[in-house]
Design a protein around this motif. Structure first.
Motif: not given
Lengths: 808, 51
Positions: A404-432
């Motif tokens: 539990w001293e490992q990085q994965a446990f200390k960083d609450p956002l690590h699962k979303t870090e390298n992952w973009e959901n579809f809505a946000n991916q599209v959101g960028v193109y959409f906004t631009v």
């Protein structure tokens, strides 16, 4: 002798307990012309009957649960008093217990009448959905420990959770209440704004009334935008600070531009504005947010090792046992550990001997024998006599807790870090895209007809708001979570659901995940008693084989047996063993080989778990071992292999693997003798190769891997039991359905993409008006809700359609 | 048309009244548990007779 006859013999001797409806194993207790399996159950019945609470038994079918003798005196320690008592005044205190055993209406009859059992209890209120009981009690008559012990003795053992988790829950509840109020206010604003826009819709020309309605609309709109929509401001700002664009940005632009334009029009007496559309949009968006917040209050996805450990330890002080909370363990403490208790920190055995079961912690299914002087690691479950241990390391420095001293446990956002959901991916193109369109159209009008440019830009920004994604997203995925929950597959949130749809690699744990947990006892159904020489012969026969069933049998045989010489020993793979011992033929057979019709059970294939015994050609019954593969696992693995890369990890030695390796032809797809850390690194290396990994595991040994993976699915046979922190909890018997669930999650994402395309069509219609600067508030007021509602319908109907198919 | 002003005032007043009632009920915890009360009503009034 056929299996059906064996069953018959079994049912003849079975009596079910009047209270808990379990089969009375050894001796049945008769009381009041009713049968009870144990004194505990009889006492509960007696207690209820004497206090005129026997209605308990008629409220619902099979209400009773076997009582627990657990003593909760330790709760009277000030440490727990402070944590549990939420309110105290004039000698009356209020305490909240989580009772996972609550399951039917009878529980309600009983638990809300606790004051009949003890006069110190003033009042009790049950929350059935959360399985929480609130008790008001008089401090001078009864204490916390006594209440908890009373509950346990009735069969409702309270689950005392660690403080961090409960705090997190409270925050969540608060957030939900807030959202609910915002939703109500947005609905109020939207409804009234539409009412006040009526003259505009109908073309009624009455200057002063129109003016008044305009001002009222602005007031309603301000409330909707700045109060109900306040989360959009916060989220967009937080993301912009990180340099990120999300789908919420174009939504907020649309809302603000629409609102600003309306304020301008009303105050300059030039028009009515879009307040009705804007507040209606906020209302729909909030419904979506509310819908996606399906939470499973009775489950916890955030448990760490602390909730697996006991809450209290019994320290030996001057020859006497004293209870302390877990975190007061110090190096050098002498502790008493009883049968089936867990070693709380790394220690040395001082007296007694122990069989330690590390299967939950390391994945190793073999028990480890420990003698005085040997060290034992935290998390092992002790079987055997009462032992005394001396603590060698503090809780946090223990072998197990290092994970539990490992990085994965200390960083609450690590699962979303390298992952973009579809809505946000599209959101960028959409906004631009949206902003460029607005600029191009704006500059076009600026050159050709300057009076129309502002109108055109405003309409584009208002009408093209990507509400399809913002609405179909939470609805489709929220529905997905609900349907899966009906199949006992509980997913933490919609993000986890979406990540599941994108998985391309699946890693399976063996012990406890593909196999059944070791805590179940073997069941012997023999037609006669076996003599000790017969046991010896069978023991010697089984010793010859390395098959998991034979090993199970060896462990099961009552005492240490003599090893006798065998003649004509043969082992037929997948069928069984036979040999002649002292002139008699002995056979240990797989059920298939005996030709018995095998009754199938929900939990596992019996043919894999039953070992038939034949002596001298006559069957004497069978022994059923629980330590085998779950039902349908083989089919499941093949289905998964057809579509995904499938890996097997195990803490066990390869020699124990048994027939499972037949399902993994490629040796690079399995790895044995993995430590918890190895498992986590294995997942990490797969991720570094660019794979999206789902980990399926059950024990603390998988906690790191579950945490590291894109989706961690914890397998649980009884959701009251501990499961490590994960993104989803799947009931063990449903594991074989996993491929179906994965397909379902993919369908959910496809549905969202489809509705996104459809909403682009709506947008194109709206934009064709908007670019000309002709978008009237009426068209906006029709198009925007139609868009939102059709998104909502597609998401709900589509998911329900597939969800129904999932169940059948 | 003057009557409209009175009616608008009244309708808003009523709507605001309902809105406040809603906010109060949420804050008061009435929406927290929607399952148990439905079950409670079926059990409470029964007379408890021994089996």
């Amino acid at each position: 002798m056929h299996a059906s006859e064996v069953e018959e013999i079994a049912t003849l001797t079975e009596t079910t307990c009047f209270h808990c409806h379990e089969i009375c194993q050894d001796d049945t207790i008769e009381y009041d012309e009713k049968a009870f399996c144990c004194h505990g159950c009889k006492q509960v019945y007696q207690l209820l009957n004497d206090n005129s609470l026997a209605e308990f038994y008629v409220c619902d079918v099979n209400p009773g649960k076997a009582p627990s003798a657990q003593n909760f005196e330790f709760l009277n320690n000030p440490h727990f008093q402070d944590k549990l008592i939420s309110f105290s005044s004039q000698g009356v205190s209020k305490v909240n217990f989580h009772l996972p055993a609550i399951h039917c209406r009878s529980c309600l009859c009983l638990l809300e009448n606790l004051q009949k059992l003890n006069s110190g209890i003033v009042k009790t209120t049950l929350n059935f959905g959360k399985k929480d009981l609130t008790v008001w009690f008089q401090e001078d008559q009864i204490n916390l420990g006594q209440i908890a012990t009373l509950l346990a003795s009735l069969g409702y053992e309270p689950l005392i959770s660690s403080d961090e988790v409960s705090k997190e829950k409270r925050k969540q509840v608060n957030h939900q209440t807030q959202l609910f109020i915002k939703l109500g206010i947005a609905g109020f604003c939207a409804g009234n704004a539409m009412l006040f826009s009526f003259p505009e819709y109908l073309g009624i020309e009455d200057g002063s009334l129109k003016q008044l309605f305009g001002y009222l609309n602005i007031a309603l709109g301000s409330l909707a935008v700045f109060y109900s929509g306040s989360d959009y401001f916060k989220n967009v700002w937080a993301h912009l600070k990180l340099g990120k664009m999300t789908i919420e940005l174009p939504i907020l632009i649309g809302i603000l531009v629409g609102y600003g334009r309306s304020v301008y029009e009303v105050f300059s007496h030039t028009g009515a504005g879009y307040i009705d559309s804007v507040s209606g949009l906020i209302f729909f968006l909030l419904i979506g947010k509310w819908f996606q917040q399906k939470s499973f209050d009775f489950l916890s996805f955030e448990r760490n090792y602390k909730s697996y450990f006991p809450l209290v330890i019994s320290k030996l002080e001057g020859g006497k046992e004293v209870n302390y909370p877990l975190n007061e363990i110090k190096i050098g403490d002498r502790l008493i550990i009883r049968n089936q208790e867990i070693i709380p920190a790394d220690a040395v055995l001082i007296s007694g001997s122990s069989q330690l079961d590390y299967s939950f912690v390391t994945g190793e299914s073999e028990m480890v024998r420990i003698n005085a002087g040997n060290s034992m690691y935290a998390g092992g479950r002790h079987t055997g006599e009462r032992i005394e241990i001396e603590i060698k390391k503090e809780l946090k420095q223990s072998h197990l807790t290092q994970l539990w001293e490992q990085q994965a446990f200390k960083d609450p956002l690590h699962k979303t870090e390298n992952w973009e959901n579809f809505a946000n991916q599209v959101g960028v193109y959409f906004t631009v895209g949206l902003l460029s369109l607005a600029i191009i159209v704006g500059s076009y009008w600026l050159y050709t007809d300057p009076s129309r440019w502002s109108n055109a830009v405003v309409s584009i920004l208002v009408i093209a708001c990507p509400c399809a994604l913002a609405i179909s997203y939470p609805f489709a995925l929220g529905q997905g979570i609900r349907w899966l929950a009906k199949s006992n597959f509980f997913i933490k949130d919609i993000q986890a659901f979406e990540r599941m749809a994108q998985v391309d690699t699946i890693v399976l744990d063996k012990t406890g995940t593909l196999t059944l947990p070791s805590t179940l006892e073997p069941i012997a159904k023999l037609t006669r008693e076996l003599s000790s020489s017969e046991w010896s012969a069978l023991y010697s026969l089984a010793l010859q084989s390395t098959h998991p069933m034979s090993r199970q049998f060896v462990r099961y045989v009552p005492e240490k047996q003599l090893i006798v010489p065998l003649e004509k020993f043969t082992e037929k793979t997948g069928k069984g063993l036979e040999a002649i011992i002292e002139g008699v033929e002995y056979r240990l057979l797989n059920a298939k080989y005996t030709g018995h019709r095998v009754p199938k059970d929900n939990n596992y294939i019996r043919s894999e778990s039953q070992l038939y015994i034949q002596i001298g050609g006559i069957s004497v019954g069978f022994i059923e071992f629980p330590w085998v593969y779950r039902a349908g696992i083989e089919v499941m693995i093949h289905q998964l292999q057809a579509k995904y890369r499938v890996y097997l990890l195990s803490g066990d030695k390869q020699a124990h693997a048994g027939s499972i390796l037949d399902w993994f032809p490629d040796p690079s797809t399995y790895q044995f003798e993995c430590s918890p850390m190895d498992k986590m690194r294995f997942i990490q290396s797969l991720q570094e190769q660019g794979h999206r990994v789902a980990m399926i595991g059950d024990g603390l040994n998988d906690a790191g891997a579950l945490r590291q993976a894109h989706v961690g699915i914890a397998i649980s046979d009884d959701h009251l039991h501990f499961t490590p922190a994960s993104d989803a909890i799947l009931k063990g018997e449903q594991l074989a359905q996993l491929p179906k669930y994965l397909v379902f999650s993919e369908f959910g994402l496809k549905l969202i993409k489809l509705s996104f395309l459809l909403s682009l069509v709506y947008n194109a219609i709206g934009l064709s008006y908007a670019v000309q600067g002709n978008l009237s508030p009426l068209i906006a007021a029709v198009l925007m809700p139609i868009n939102s509602i059709s998104m909502l319908l597609i998401a709900n109907l589509g998911m329900s359609w597939k969800g129904h198919a999932l169940k059948s | 048309m003057e009557i409209m002003y009175v009616m608008i005032a009244l309708s808003l007043l009523m709507a605001v009244g309902f809105l406040l009632a809603f906010v109060w009920s949420v804050k008061n915890g009435q929406q927290d548990d929607l399952i148990t009360p439905a079950m409670r009503i079926l059990t409470e009034e029964k007379t408890n007779k021994p089996l």
